[in-house]
Design a protein around this motif. Structure first.
Motif, mmCIF file in Angstrom:
data_model
loop_
_atom_site.group_PDB
_atom_site.id
_atom_site.type_symbol
_atom_site.label_atom_id
_atom_site.label_comp_id
_atom_site.label_asym_id
_atom_site.label_seq_id
_atom_site.Cartn_x
_atom_site.Cartn_y
_atom_site.Cartn_z
ATOM 1 N N THR A 218 13.882 -21.672 -34.959
ATOM 2 C CA THR A 218 13.069 -21.573 -33.973
ATOM 3 C C THR A 218 11.657 -21.689 -34.831
ATOM 4 O OG1 THR A 218 13.275 -19.375 -33.564
ATOM 5 C CG2 THR A 218 14.421 -20.967 -31.941
ATOM 6 N N LEU A 219 11.355 -22.059 -36.055
ATOM 7 C CA LEU A 219 10.038 -22.281 -36.729
ATOM 8 C C LEU A 219 9.694 -23.715 -36.591
ATOM 9 C CD1 LEU A 219 10.567 -19.569 -39.535
ATOM 10 C CD2 LEU A 219 9.386 -19.148 -37.099
ATOM 11 N N THR A 220 8.662 -24.015 -37.454
ATOM 12 C CA THR A 220 8.197 -25.398 -37.543
ATOM 13 C C THR A 220 8.950 -26.189 -38.580
ATOM 14 O OG1 THR A 220 6.211 -24.607 -38.487
ATOM 15 C CG2 THR A 220 5.850 -25.162 -36.157
ATOM 16 N N ALA A 221 9.565 -25.507 -39.408
ATOM 17 C CA ALA A 221 10.059 -26.038 -40.741
ATOM 18 C C ALA A 221 11.351 -24.837 -40.977
ATOM 19 C CB ALA A 221 9.415 -26.087 -41.771
ATOM 20 N N ASP A 222 12.400 -25.486 -41.495
ATOM 21 C CA ASP A 222 13.556 -24.476 -41.990
ATOM 22 C C ASP A 222 13.458 -24.064 -43.514
ATOM 23 O OD1 ASP A 222 15.743 -23.163 -42.492
ATOM 24 O OD2 ASP A 222 17.167 -24.373 -41.143
ATOM 25 N N TYR A 223 12.554 -23.222 -43.747
ATOM 26 C CA TYR A 223 12.217 -22.739 -45.095
ATOM 27 C C TYR A 223 13.611 -22.430 -46.075
ATOM 28 C CZ TYR A 223 12.214 -17.865 -43.804
ATOM 29 O OH TYR A 223 12.249 -16.804 -43.172
ATOM 30 N N SER A 224 14.576 -21.736 -45.407
ATOM 31 C CA SER A 224 15.718 -21.190 -45.979
ATOM 32 C C SER A 224 16.824 -22.432 -46.218
ATOM 33 C CB SER A 224 16.258 -20.171 -45.399
ATOM 34 O OG SER A 224 16.586 -20.345 -43.909
ATOM 35 N N TRP B 97 24.690 -21.128 -49.056
ATOM 36 C CA TRP B 97 23.467 -22.027 -48.964
ATOM 37 C C TRP B 97 23.509 -23.367 -48.987
ATOM 38 C CZ3 TRP B 97 19.943 -19.299 -46.222
ATOM 39 C CH2 TRP B 97 20.016 -17.813 -46.644
ATOM 40 N N LYS B 98 24.741 -23.751 -49.842
ATOM 41 C CA LYS B 98 24.905 -25.187 -50.187
ATOM 42 C C LYS B 98 25.955 -25.728 -49.097
ATOM 43 C CE LYS B 98 22.234 -26.168 -53.880
ATOM 44 N NZ LYS B 98 21.346 -27.058 -53.928
ATOM 45 N N ASN B 99 26.563 -24.908 -48.345
ATOM 46 C CA ASN B 99 27.790 -25.014 -47.493
ATOM 47 C C ASN B 99 27.407 -25.540 -46.000
ATOM 48 O OD1 ASN B 99 30.673 -25.155 -47.276
ATOM 49 N ND2 ASN B 99 30.341 -23.571 -45.703
ATOM 50 N N ILE B 100 25.822 -25.939 -45.880
ATOM 51 C CA ILE B 100 25.311 -26.242 -44.762
ATOM 52 C C ILE B 100 25.492 -27.891 -44.477
ATOM 53 C CG2 ILE B 100 23.412 -26.487 -43.334
ATOM 54 C CD1 ILE B 100 22.361 -24.126 -45.056
ATOM 55 N N SER B 101 25.960 -28.246 -43.254
ATOM 56 C CA SER B 101 26.395 -29.893 -43.077
ATOM 57 C C SER B 101 25.155 -30.338 -42.542
ATOM 58 C CB SER B 101 27.257 -29.994 -42.196
ATOM 59 O OG SER B 101 28.741 -29.789 -42.674
ATOM 60 N N LEU B 102 24.326 -29.673 -41.983
ATOM 61 C CA LEU B 102 23.034 -30.377 -41.254
ATOM 62 C C LEU B 102 22.320 -29.402 -40.711
ATOM 63 C CD1 LEU B 102 22.863 -33.413 -39.479
ATOM 64 C CD2 LEU B 102 22.320 -31.740 -37.884
ATOM 65 N N ALA B 103 21.099 -29.255 -40.811
ATOM 66 C CA ALA B 103 19.938 -28.436 -39.972
ATOM 67 C C ALA B 103 19.183 -29.095 -38.808
ATOM 68 C CB ALA B 103 18.848 -28.156 -41.013
ATOM 69 N N LEU B 104 18.987 -28.311 -37.940
ATOM 70 C CA LEU B 104 18.101 -28.752 -36.493
ATOM 71 C C LEU B 104 17.090 -27.942 -36.647
ATOM 72 C CD1 LEU B 104 21.041 -29.007 -34.009
ATOM 73 C CD2 LEU B 104 20.069 -30.965 -35.016
ATOM 74 N N VAL B 105 16.084 -28.424 -36.539
ATOM 75 C CA VAL B 105 14.625 -27.822 -36.626
ATOM 76 C C VAL B 105 14.036 -28.171 -35.180
ATOM 77 C CG1 VAL B 105 12.349 -27.602 -37.404
ATOM 78 C CG2 VAL B 105 14.284 -28.297 -38.884
ATOM 79 N N THR B 106 13.883 -27.181 -34.433
ATOM 80 C CA THR B 106 13.171 -27.016 -33.089
ATOM 81 C C THR B 106 11.853 -27.350 -33.017
ATOM 82 O OG1 THR B 106 13.417 -24.763 -32.733
ATOM 83 C CG2 THR B 106 15.433 -25.917 -32.022
ATOM 84 N N SER B 107 11.270 -28.271 -33.920
ATOM 85 C CA SER B 107 9.790 -28.519 -33.757
ATOM 86 C C SER B 107 9.761 -29.977 -34.225
ATOM 87 C CB SER B 107 9.226 -27.599 -34.822
ATOM 88 O OG SER B 107 7.791 -27.860 -34.920
ATOM 89 N N ASN B 108 8.463 -30.347 -34.578
ATOM 90 C CA ASN B 108 8.133 -31.755 -35.012
ATOM 91 C C ASN B 108 6.614 -31.657 -35.400
ATOM 92 O OD1 ASN B 108 6.183 -32.166 -32.790
ATOM 93 N ND2 ASN B 108 7.976 -32.493 -31.602
ATOM 94 N N PRO B 109 6.112 -32.903 -36.048
ATOM 95 C CA PRO B 109 4.972 -32.716 -36.748
ATOM 96 C C PRO B 109 3.793 -32.450 -35.810
ATOM 97 C CG PRO B 109 6.286 -34.756 -37.612
ATOM 98 C CD PRO B 109 7.036 -34.265 -36.364
ATOM 99 N N LEU B 110 4.039 -32.535 -34.522
ATOM 100 C CA LEU B 110 2.783 -31.852 -33.852
ATOM 101 C C LEU B 110 2.287 -30.566 -34.345
ATOM 102 C CD1 LEU B 110 3.379 -33.378 -30.215
ATOM 103 C CD2 LEU B 110 1.444 -33.792 -31.708
ATOM 104 N N TYR B 111 3.412 -29.615 -34.686
ATOM 105 C CA TYR B 111 3.310 -28.231 -34.622
ATOM 106 C C TYR B 111 2.987 -27.884 -36.159
ATOM 107 C CZ TYR B 111 4.722 -29.084 -29.774
ATOM 108 O OH TYR B 111 5.000 -29.591 -28.640
ATOM 109 N N PHE B 112 3.375 -28.989 -37.059
ATOM 110 C CA PHE B 112 3.345 -28.450 -38.543
ATOM 111 C C PHE B 112 2.598 -29.804 -39.385
ATOM 112 C CE2 PHE B 112 5.579 -27.145 -42.467
ATOM 113 C CZ PHE B 112 4.731 -26.266 -42.742
#
Length: 542
Positions: free
Chosen positions: A165-171, A245-260
């Motif tokens: 729930t940030l504007t990018a998934d830094y991790s 950290w490499k075992n993730i299939s997909l990341a959903l980011v609840t934001s878009n370029p309007l906010y970052f």
């Protein structure tokens, strides 16, 4: 009648064929963190999937739904936001980015304790007793090591989707191949107001601080998770976290370029935008009447679910009260105030309450300014409903969010230290209230937001179904997910080119030097020969 029953039976079988058992692990005791996953969970349950949710927040209205199992961690709220003990996270004061690792240190132990509660232990036994196998796991991105370990213990193997729930998934983004180019993307821990166009010095500081802080957070989280699994399942269980950290299939980011800021993302990092925004409900009568009576406009003041207005210093509160009192007739204020009764010294044009239905308040046409703390959900709601912002960042991503507001000219930023100055507060509020460009820019952002938000939930559901159906998303994983920064920036190629070019130049240098020496020797030999002949000729003449 028989045909109708057969149709319903077939429909049920078809829907059941595409229903999945989904484990959700979202442990942060902060409502702002929970809103997106609550909305997604509600939708997935209504779509016929069976959800098992480990979280401090239950989805309202689903407590008795047959497809919803809730593992209650709500007790952990007492260790967040207002904690004043060593084992609590205190979010009632400003924190610099260099202090953040220390600030959130208690959260690592809190996570371990959550998984030792009777509620979770009963759930773990329930899963094992009933031989439940999950088709998918959705985990909060920060806690990927815990999510990975729990997935392997509870269900053996299942694809993992992270959500943030940030504007990018830094991790997660780097590990999925979407390596952040920090010369053009400001760090989420920036406190200096960087934009996507940084100076050379800002780029250097941005690279250094982001790498230092992100790697530190991830190492602390993984260390805490290894400690937990070692203590509860034996030292051998630590290997469950290998490659987490490499075992993730997909990341959903609840934001878009309007906010970052727009950045290069691979197909396995999906910006779905705000999932929590819904059509606003009707306002309570007292609020509707209050806002309708704001003939010139209303100011909404709320510092979110973590930072509290009651925690503001006395002189800061007095500065706001003075400004609101001096507003021209026709202006009114809504102030989220967490204590009983009125704010000491408040004027008649202020209505203070412990809670407001924020979406509905911001949707009212008379609300002209939103004073907020820079949290991403409040930022998204302000944009969606077209209300210019005064952003007061206190910690974490709030600084980068408010910097974006300033860069987009949809709001003004007030630093916590500036709140002690009445003139600073007055200048900021007058700027946003009376300079029309902020409202114009915000209305444009609002129109764009509606385009994005209208498809966000359907997009999130599609990707959840896709990953569950195909047992992961390795087909979306770019090769950059398994590379290093040295290779990603083509420094290996540049190194070969530089070494090869240097070798060629060095070879040419020595060849030229040898040729020159050879030519010089020849010339010297000819000169000596000529001198000998000249000497011989002179001797004969004598």
């Amino acid at each position: 009648m028989i045909f109708a029953k057969c149709y319903l039976l077939i429909l049920g079988l078809v829907c059941g064929a595409y229903s999945y058992k989904i484990l959700v692990y979202y442990p942060t005791p902060s409502y702002s963190h929970q809103r997106a996953i609550l909305a997604l969970t509600e939708r997935l349950v209504k779509d016929g999937h069976e959800l098992f949710v480990i979280s401090p927040n239950a989805v309202p209205g689903l407590s008795h739904h047959e497809n919803y199992t809730f593992v209650d961690l709500s007790y952990s709220y007492k260790y967040f936001s207002e904690g004043d003990t060593d084992d609590a996270v205190n979010l009632q004061r400003p924190w610099s980015k260099w202090e953040l690792p220390k600030v959130f240190e208690p959260s690592y132990e809190l996570t371990k304790n959550q998984l030792r509660t009777d509620n979770f232990l009963r759930f773990k036994q329930f899963v094992r007793s009933n031989h439940i196998k999950f088709d998918l796991v959705i985990g909060e991105s920060f806690y990927t090591p815990y999510t990975c370990g729990l997935t392997r213990i509870l269900t053996g193997a299942a694809p993992i989707i992270t959500m943030i729930t940030l504007t990018a998934d830094y991790s997660s983004e780097d590990n999925l191949g979407s390596i952040t180019h920090l010369s053009y993307v400001p760090s989420h821990f920036d406190h200096y107001g960087y934009t996507s166009r940084m100076t050379l010095w800002q780029k250097i500081e941005n690279w250094f601080s982001d790498y230092y802080l992100v790697s530190g957070f991830k190492e602390r989280m993984e260390s805490a998770a290894r400690s937990y699994f070692s203590e509860t399942h034996g030292s051998e269980s630590e290997k469950l976290l290998d490659g987490c950290w490499k075992n993730i299939s997909l990341a959903l980011v609840t934001s878009n370029p309007l906010y970052f800021y727009p950045r290069a993302l691979g197909p396995n990092v999906i910006e779905v935008g705000p999932l929590h925004i819904k059509s606003p409900q009707k306002l309570p009568k007292n609020l509707q009447t209050w806002l309708d009576g704001a003939e010139k406009g209303a100011i909404y003041f709320s510092l979110g679910s973590n930072m509290k207005s009651k925690s503001l210093a006395g002189d800061v509160r007095a500065n706001f009260l003075k400004f609101f009192k001096e507003l021209p007739p026709g202006y009114r204020v809504l102030w989220k105030w967490e204590l009983d009764g009125e704010i000491p010294g408040q004027s008649e044009n202020i209505l203070a309450q412990k809670w407001f239905p924020q979406d509905s308040v911001l949707a009212h046409p008379n609300v002209k300014v939103f004073i907020m703390q820079g949290g991403v959900q409040s930022f998204q709601e302000a944009v969606h409903f077209g209300v210019p912002i005064i952003g007061i960042p206190w910690y974490g991503d709030q600084y980068i969010n408010t910097a974006k507001m300033v860069d987009a000219e949809i709001g003004v930023r007030l630093l916590p230290k500036e709140l002690h100055s009445y003139d600073k507060i007055k200048s900021a509020l007058n700027t946003v209230l009376y300079d029309g460009k902020y409202l114009t820019n915000m209305k444009r952002h609002s129109r764009i937001s509606h385009d994005f938000t209208s498809r966000g939930m359907d997009q999130a559901v599609f990707w959840v179904n896709h990953v569950a159906k195909h047992g992961g998303a390795s087909h979306l994983r770019p090769a950059t997910a398994d590379t290093t920064l040295f290779q990603y920036f083509c420094l290996d190629i540049l190194s070969v080119i530089i070494v090869f070019s240097f070798s060629v130049l060095l070879t040419l240098y020595y060849l030229c030097k040898a040729a020159f020496s050879f030519a010089l020797c020849k010339l010297e030999s000819k000169l000596k020969s000529s001198e000998r002949r000249a000497g011989s000729f002179s001797h004969k003449n004598k």
